[in-house]
Design a protein around this motif. Structure first.
Motif, short mmCIF file in Angstrom:
data_model
loop_
_atom_site.label_atom_id
_atom_site.label_comp_id
_atom_site.label_asym_id
_atom_site.label_seq_id
_atom_site.Cartn_x
_atom_site.Cartn_y
_atom_site.Cartn_z
N TYR A 63 2.85 -11.47 -4.90
CA TYR A 63 2.99 -11.31 -3.52
C TYR A 63 2.10 -11.76 -2.60
O TYR A 63 1.09 -12.16 -3.19
N TYR A 65 -0.39 -11.58 0.93
CA TYR A 65 -1.37 -10.62 1.34
C TYR A 65 -0.76 -9.49 2.16
O TYR A 65 -0.89 -8.33 2.07
N ASP A 67 2.11 -8.26 2.07
CA ASP A 67 3.08 -7.54 1.36
C ASP A 67 2.36 -6.09 1.08
O ASP A 67 2.97 -5.46 0.29
N ILE A 68 1.14 -6.31 1.02
CA ILE A 68 0.40 -5.02 0.33
C ILE A 68 0.83 -3.86 1.21
O ILE A 68 1.31 -3.77 2.41
N SER A 69 1.26 -2.69 0.53
CA SER A 69 1.64 -1.71 0.98
C SER A 69 0.96 -0.25 0.80
O SER A 69 -0.14 -0.26 0.05
N SER A 70 1.22 0.79 1.25
CA SER A 70 0.63 2.12 0.95
C SER A 70 1.03 2.31 -0.47
O SER A 70 1.87 2.04 -1.14
N VAL A 71 -0.02 2.96 -1.18
CA VAL A 71 -0.13 3.33 -2.55
C VAL A 71 -0.60 4.69 -2.72
O VAL A 71 -1.72 5.03 -2.52
N ARG A 130 3.29 -5.74 -7.83
CA ARG A 130 3.80 -4.64 -7.47
C ARG A 130 3.47 -3.66 -8.74
O ARG A 130 3.75 -3.98 -9.96
N THR A 132 4.84 -0.62 -10.68
CA THR A 132 6.30 0.24 -10.71
C THR A 132 6.14 1.35 -11.50
O THR A 132 5.77 1.54 -12.62
N SER A 138 7.46 2.51 -6.07
CA SER A 138 6.71 1.14 -6.25
C SER A 138 5.93 0.99 -4.92
O SER A 138 6.09 1.52 -3.88
N ALA A 139 4.79 0.13 -5.18
CA ALA A 139 3.81 -0.21 -4.32
C ALA A 139 3.34 -1.58 -4.47
O ALA A 139 3.02 -1.83 -6.01
N ILE A 140 2.61 -2.13 -3.66
CA ILE A 140 2.22 -3.61 -3.79
C ILE A 140 0.69 -3.39 -3.40
O ILE A 140 0.39 -2.88 -2.14
#
Lengths: 249, 260
Positions: A63, A65, A67-71, A130, A132, A138-140
């Motif tokens: 993905y 940069y 697209d990075i999400s909370s994890v 991602r 999974t 899920s998180a990126i």
């Protein structure tokens, strides 16, 4: 009208039965054991089908940069409390992991131990992938590390080697087959989102196995062992605890 | 009585009923058993993370499309040590979950896939036999004029208020009946397989097009749940119709056929 149906059906049932026979005959020390458990047989079927039908070493999606999400961090978020390795981990953490070493042993020609600096000097790979989780979320995130392949090759993989086992500071033990171990995106990550890997995400080093569910990406790596045969890790391993060893799903 | 209505007459259905072929009966019960296993295990899997999202990402730290009241696993207030961990605007965070959640996925997911293999194998066999025997074309796919709104409305009216009289066991099927069976078998079940595969990290690595078709892992998961609710609705109506048209006779017909 009835006759052709019956023949087709017989052919279908025969086909099912013979493929089941091939599967049973194929079981050996190089396959995850089923212990006669029907669910583990299903897991084995999925594993075999993936290895037979899916193109080897296809890359998981990467993905951007942005697209990075909370994890969330789940499972062990700090192994300091572990009764066997907790004290060691705490001592290593206090020294910012300068004394931490990763032994790579087993079916290798030059068993050795890597310091974190040695691993960081090897060619690195950064990937935004991602995660999974088997739970359904899920998180990126961006992961930086050394491809497991480079580490194994620098220790010299024996031609008989089939599996790579991960041992962790929180007592976690698990393994992957050589196909996933040599996958270009299977890395030993020391960085996350451009920073040091946080403790809750597996500091100082964690596996990233992008073609399987999150639980295969062992955190807090303590030791890597290359094996010729399948190791279910007995009562501590996934299979005897009722979980599928293969999680490519 | 118009031609359409005559073709739909239950009395006529009984007299011309051919019963269920043996392979249809075998496929039916294999699919029924697998579906029940899939529905049960799928529900348990959903309980572990009872939130649904749209797109590629969704977790306890991101907003959900909906949170289902089927477990107490989503407790955002109890997440600890929240910290920002990117330079990105919009503050992506991490936080620790240090409490235990309900999780029976060990057996649930393995059972889900075992049953999925069986229903996919059954479905493939059914499809081949159905096409080659002519069952699909003759009995299942609604004919053009049967899909006319007037015709479907007429059939719908025939179902209310409980004007359904004992129907034949097996084909020929009514218009709505054909529509229900074909949409389950040729639309919803294939959608379940495709969205299920889109949740697999190994399969989507090999075929990333699946992620594009459905718009992401979480979208596929949500559509998988919508498909599940449609199948459960179908099951309820299906069983209700079986009861309304003679439960034990229909059950015998689907199990032993018409031969005895």
């Amino acid at each position: 009208m009835k006759q052709p149906n019956r023949m087709l059906r017989r052919a279908f049932i025969k086909g099912m039965a013979s493929s089941a026979g091939v599967m049973l005959a194929g079981c050996s020390q190089t396959d995850p054991p089923t212990y006669g458990h029907v669910l583990r047989m299903g897991d084995l079927l999925t594993y075999k089908a993936h290895r037979l039908l899916l193109p080897a070493q296809a890359l998981a999606r990467e993905y951007d940069y942005a697209d990075i999400s909370s994890v969330p961090a789940i499972g062990t978020t700090n192994p300091s409390g572990h009764k066997e390795h907790g004290a060691t981990y705490e001592r290593l953490l206090a020294n910012r992991f300068t004394d931490w070493r990763l032994p790579v042993e087993g079916s290798v020609t030059r068993p050795r131990a890597f310091s974190l600096d040695e691993l960081k000097r090897l060619p690195s790979r950064t990937q935004i992938t991602r995660h999974t989780c088997e739970e359904g979320w899920s998180a990126i995130a961006q992961w930086t590390g050394v491809p497991l392949r480079s580490v194994l090759e620098s220790a010299g993989i024996r031609s008989t080697a089939r599996f790579v086992q991960f041992y962790a500071y929180d007592g976690w033990v698990d393994g992957i087959d050589m196909l996933d171990a040599l996958h270009p995106q299977t890395i030993l990550a020391y960085g996350m989102n451009g920073r040091e890997l946080p403790i809750s995400h597996g500091a100082p080093l964690r596996a990233r196995v992008e073609t399987q569910l999150g639980y295969k990406s062992t955190k807090f790596l303590r030791r890597i062992v290359v094996t010729d045969n399948f190791d279910d890790h007995g009562a501590r391993g996934f299979i005897q605890n009722g979980w599928s060893w293969y999680a490519g799903i | 009585m118009s031609d359409l209505a005559a073709a739909q007459s239950p009395a006529l259905s009984i007299s011309s009923s051919r019963g269920h072929s043996r392979w249809v009966r075998i496929c039916h019960w294999m699919a029924a058993a697998s579906f029940l296993a899939l529905a049960l295990s799928g529900f348990f899997i959903l309980m572990v993370h009872p939130r649904l999202y749209w797109g590629h990402v969704g977790n306890d730290l991101t907003p959900a499309l909906m949170t289902l009241p089927i477990s107490n696993n989503h407790r955002p207030d109890e997440l600890q040590n929240r910290m920002v961990f990117t330079e990105l605007p919009g503050a992506r965070v991490t936080a620790e979950r240090n409490f235990h959640i309900f999780n029976q996925n060990g057996w649930a997911r393995s059972l889900h896939f075992l049953a999925a293999w069986i229903i996919v194998g059954t479905g493939a066999g059914y499809f081949l036999l159905g096409v080659f025997s002519g069952h699909v074309k003759r009995n299942l796919l609604p004919r053009g004029r049967e899909l006319a709104p007037r015709s479907l409305l007429q059939d719908l009216r025939n179902h209310f208020p409980l004007r359904v009289r004992p129907a034949g066991v097996g084909p020929p099927y009514g218009r709505l009946q054909k529509l229900a069976y074909s949409s389950v078998m040729f639309a919803v079940l294939p959608l379940m397989v495709a969205t299920g595969l889109t949740m697999s990290p190994a399969v989507t690595a090999a075929y990333p097009i699946l992620l594009d078709v459905f718009g992401g892992y979480q979208t596929a998961r949500t559509l998988h749940f919508f498909g599940f609710t449609m199948l459960v609705l179908f099951l309820i109506v299906h069983v209700a119709m079986v009861i309304a048209t003679g439960f034990s006779r229909q059950l015998r017909g689907m199990t032993w056929g018409n031969e005895r």
